[in-house]
Design a protein around this motif. Structure first.
Motif, PDB file in Angstrom:
ATOM      1  N   THR A 209       0.819  -1.204   0.000  1.00  0.00           N
ATOM      2  CA  THR A 209       0.000   0.000   0.000  1.00  0.00           C
ATOM      3  C   THR A 209       0.855   1.256   0.000  1.00  0.00           C
ATOM      4  O   THR A 209       1.900   1.323   0.657  1.00  0.00           O
ATOM      5  CB  THR A 209      -0.952   0.006   1.203  1.00  0.00           C
TER       6      THR A 209
ATOM      7  N   SER B 249      -6.868  -0.638   3.234  1.00  0.00           N
ATOM      8  CA  SER B 249      -5.535  -0.985   2.757  1.00  0.00           C
ATOM      9  C   SER B 249      -5.141  -2.402   3.128  1.00  0.00           C
ATOM     10  O   SER B 249      -4.379  -3.049   2.406  1.00  0.00           O
ATOM     11  CB  SER B 249      -4.506  -0.001   3.312  1.00  0.00           C
TER      12      SER B 249
ATOM     13  N   GLY C 217      -4.387  -3.425  -0.331  1.00  0.00           N
ATOM     14  CA  GLY C 217      -3.025  -2.907  -0.412  1.00  0.00           C
ATOM     15  C   GLY C 217      -2.135  -3.692  -1.351  1.00  0.00           C
ATOM     16  O   GLY C 217      -1.127  -3.170  -1.829  1.00  0.00           O
TER      17      GLY C 217
END
Length: 629
Positions: free
Chosen positions: A343, A417, A421
């Protein structure tokens, strides 16, 4: 058009590289439809290319067709041996379906035209940010003779080992001799990957998932033309060449995994299918690891369904064993998912929950113009799957929808995320996953509608059939708006090669050609990569300080990036240590305006006291370092 005709030999070479290395393995799969065998051949071929890229440095063989041939021969021998010992008679061989080949052929020709028109000319370079890296990475492979994903150190020259998925670049590098340039080879490979792999991948997955619906296999490649965000979206965002290759392979990996888990196989037949699946998985991973993780989560519902059936049919010991395997597998997936998270927090949610759900319903994700046909067809396909109680298909589709909703809408970014991610939090990359099952379901729906219309025609309901066909035609035409938008963006931005290009212009490319023989082979050239100056490397093989925007090039390189125009003693010291001999100034138009400031010192070089102009084409200027004595 003339330029593309001249690239036909390069296109044939690219297609051969995608099929021939794995073709015997695909042909040795017993009881499979031809389209599945072709899909397996493609999956194995890319696995062969990836394995060859890894093995070649160990063998001391430079990258080229030789290491590919070595691995190919090994694969052919292994597949042939397993086929020879598999003498179990097939109880019910799967019959081929001619409609599948018609659908693939039509889609192939359509995608060739669409991608060719969008790019415009095979010599037009992508003008997007990531093209800097991807074009130069092909030249890096050619210069070093090493395509290993463990040795892609172009942007980290201080390291001996650095992992980057190089399968795309390895493939393109093999096409370069036939195409004549890295840019043309990249564009030809793009056409081959989209036009061949994507239709075959969708047809093969549809064939295996809905074996009693052969008509759906015909429609699967065709409905792909109505889905906007992928694959054309990946050419207008990034440009995402490795992700493009990895994503088109996901349905192939799913297909091969499904047939590897089929019951009543001989040991040799199952071993061959498992090896084919492993080869395809290797190809997906070396195309882009995020694609392998996507395939893994999309397979979870099917594997859980198979595990549930095995546990129900077995005794207590079998149930305990299956439960342990399932828990261990899910735990391993979670660990890999966490480790694979890359991420950047650069992209954020952009849609409301209602908007994201609407995009899923109409199969028009990521803010694309909404087509009116694919969504209803997919809904009909879902209805049929529910009637058939093929719950794992819906489960797999639900997984892709879940990840898209997380990327497009979920407001808590830390949790978002954690899930998306692995795709850099990028909704565009996640949105492509909707196609993996959405398009086969739409194809299933299309086959059902076709059956209804044929039945209605035969029953004499001509007026109703004509009216429904007219509605379908109008709804289908609505997808042309998204296609037009994609092509306009490709021609007007992504691959525009004119004085208005946001990256490299024709004057700058002409300067590359002029100075190719003017500057020494051991020269080192500096320029702002965001202006396209870094592409000197891909165009001429002359070394540049900045082959990409990001990377670790050292303190001296950063000093020059910020202060070269000043011509101070500190700048001269950095020039001497690096060995910089020339500089390029391509003006102030850059990709990602105001996004990077570390290259400000590479502009306005005409006033530098240490540089002398030696060549110019339009506003593109080459300087020689002459004032650092």
């Amino acid at each position: 058009m003339t330029g593309w005709i001249g690239q036909v030999p390069a296109l044939l070479l690219a297609l051969a590289l995608l099929i021939v290395p794995g073709l015997p393995a695909g042909l040795c799969l017993r009881g499979m439809r031809g389209i599945v065998r072709l899909a397996a051949a493609i999956g194995v071929s890319l696995g062969v290319l990836g394995a060859a890229a890894l093995i070649a440095p160990l063998l001391g063989v430079p990258w080229g067709l030789a290491p590919v041939a070595i691995v190919t021969v090994v694969v052919w021998i292994a597949a042939g041996a397993l086929r020879l010992v598999d003498r179990r008679p097939l109880v019910a061989p799967v019959a081929g379906h001619g409609g599948a080949w018609i659908g693939v052929a039509v889609a192939f020709l359509a995608w060739v035209v669409v991608v060719g028109v969008g790019i415009g000319n095979p010599d037009n370079p992508s003008q997007l940010y990531d093209a800097l890296f991807h074009l130069n990475a092909v030249e890096f492979i050619a210069r070093t003779g090493d395509a290993s994903p463990l040795h892609m150190t172009m942007v980290v020259p201080d390291l001996e080992t650095s992992f980057y998925p190089t399968l795309w670049h390895a493939l393109v590098s093999l096409v370069v001799p036939a195409a004549g340039s890295i840019v043309a080879a990249t564009n030809v490979t793009t056409v081959a990957v989209i036009a061949l792999i994507w239709p075959v991948a969708l047809a093969s997955l549809t064939s295996v998932a809905f074996p009693n619906r052969p008509g759906a296999v015909t429609w699967a490649p065709l409905v792909s033309l109505g889905f906007s965000v992928f694959p054309l979206g990946f050419l207008n965002w990034g440009v995402l060449y490795p992700n493009l290759l990895g994503t088109v392979l996901i349905p192939i990996l799913l297909t091969i995994t499904l047939i590897a888990c089929a019951p009543a196989l001989s040991w040799s037949g199952r071993v061959l299918r498992i090896l084919v699946a492993l080869a395809a998985a290797g190809g997906v991973a070396l195309a882009h690891p995020s694609a392998l993780l996507a395939a893994a989560v999309l397979l979870v519902p099917y594997l859980l369904w198979r595990a549930w059936g095995t546990a129900r049919a077995g005794g207590v010991a079998i149930r305990i064993f299956v439960s342990a395997v399932v828990l261990a597998g899910l735990a391993a997936l979670v660990v890999v998912w966490v480790l694979g998270n890359v991420t950047t927090h650069e992209w954020h949610p952009t849609a409301s929950m209602a908007q994201a759900l609407g995009e899923v319903a109409f199969l028009s994700p990521v803010g694309r113009a909404t087509g009116l046909l694919l969504g209803p067809l997919a809904a009909i396909g879902i209805w049929r799957v529910v009637r058939d109680r093929t719950w794992w298909v819906l489960g797999s589709y639900a997984v892709s929808i879940f990840f898209f909703l997380m990327a497009a809408w979920f407001p808590v970014e830390s949790i978002r995320s954690a899930f998306v991610g692995v795709w850099y939090d990028d909704t565009t990359r996640v949105g492509a996953l909707i196609a993996i099952w959405g398009l086969p379901l739409a194809a299933l729906g299309a086959s059902i509608v076709a059956e209804w219309l044929i039945a209605g025609w035969r029953a004499g309901r001509t007026g109703l059939v004509v009216a429904v066909v007219a509605v379908i035609a109008v709804a289908g035409a609505s997808h042309l708006l998204a296609l037009r938008n994609d092509l306009n963006y490709m021609r007007g931005v992504s691959f525009q090669f004119s004085d208005e290009s946001q990256g490299l212009s024709p004057d700058e490319a002409e300067l590359f050609e002029e100075i190719d023989d003017e500057i020494p082979d051991d020269s080192l050239v500096i320029g702002d990569p965001l202006t396209g100056a870094g592409l000197l490397y891909a165009y001429t093989d002359h070394a540049v300080v900045f082959p990409h925007v990001t990377g670790r090039y050292g303190g001296d390189a950063l000093t020059l990036a910020r202060y070269l125009a000043d011509g101070s003693p500190t700048v001269c010291d950095a020039i001497e240590r690096l060995g910089v001999t020339h500089a390029l100034d391509f003006g102030d138009r850059v990709l990602f305006e105001n996004h990077y400031t570390k290259f400000d010192g590479l502009h306005g070089l005409e006033d530098s006291p240490i540089l002398t102009e030696v060549d110019r084409v339009g506003d593109a200027v080459l300087y020689e370092v002459t004032g650092c004595e």
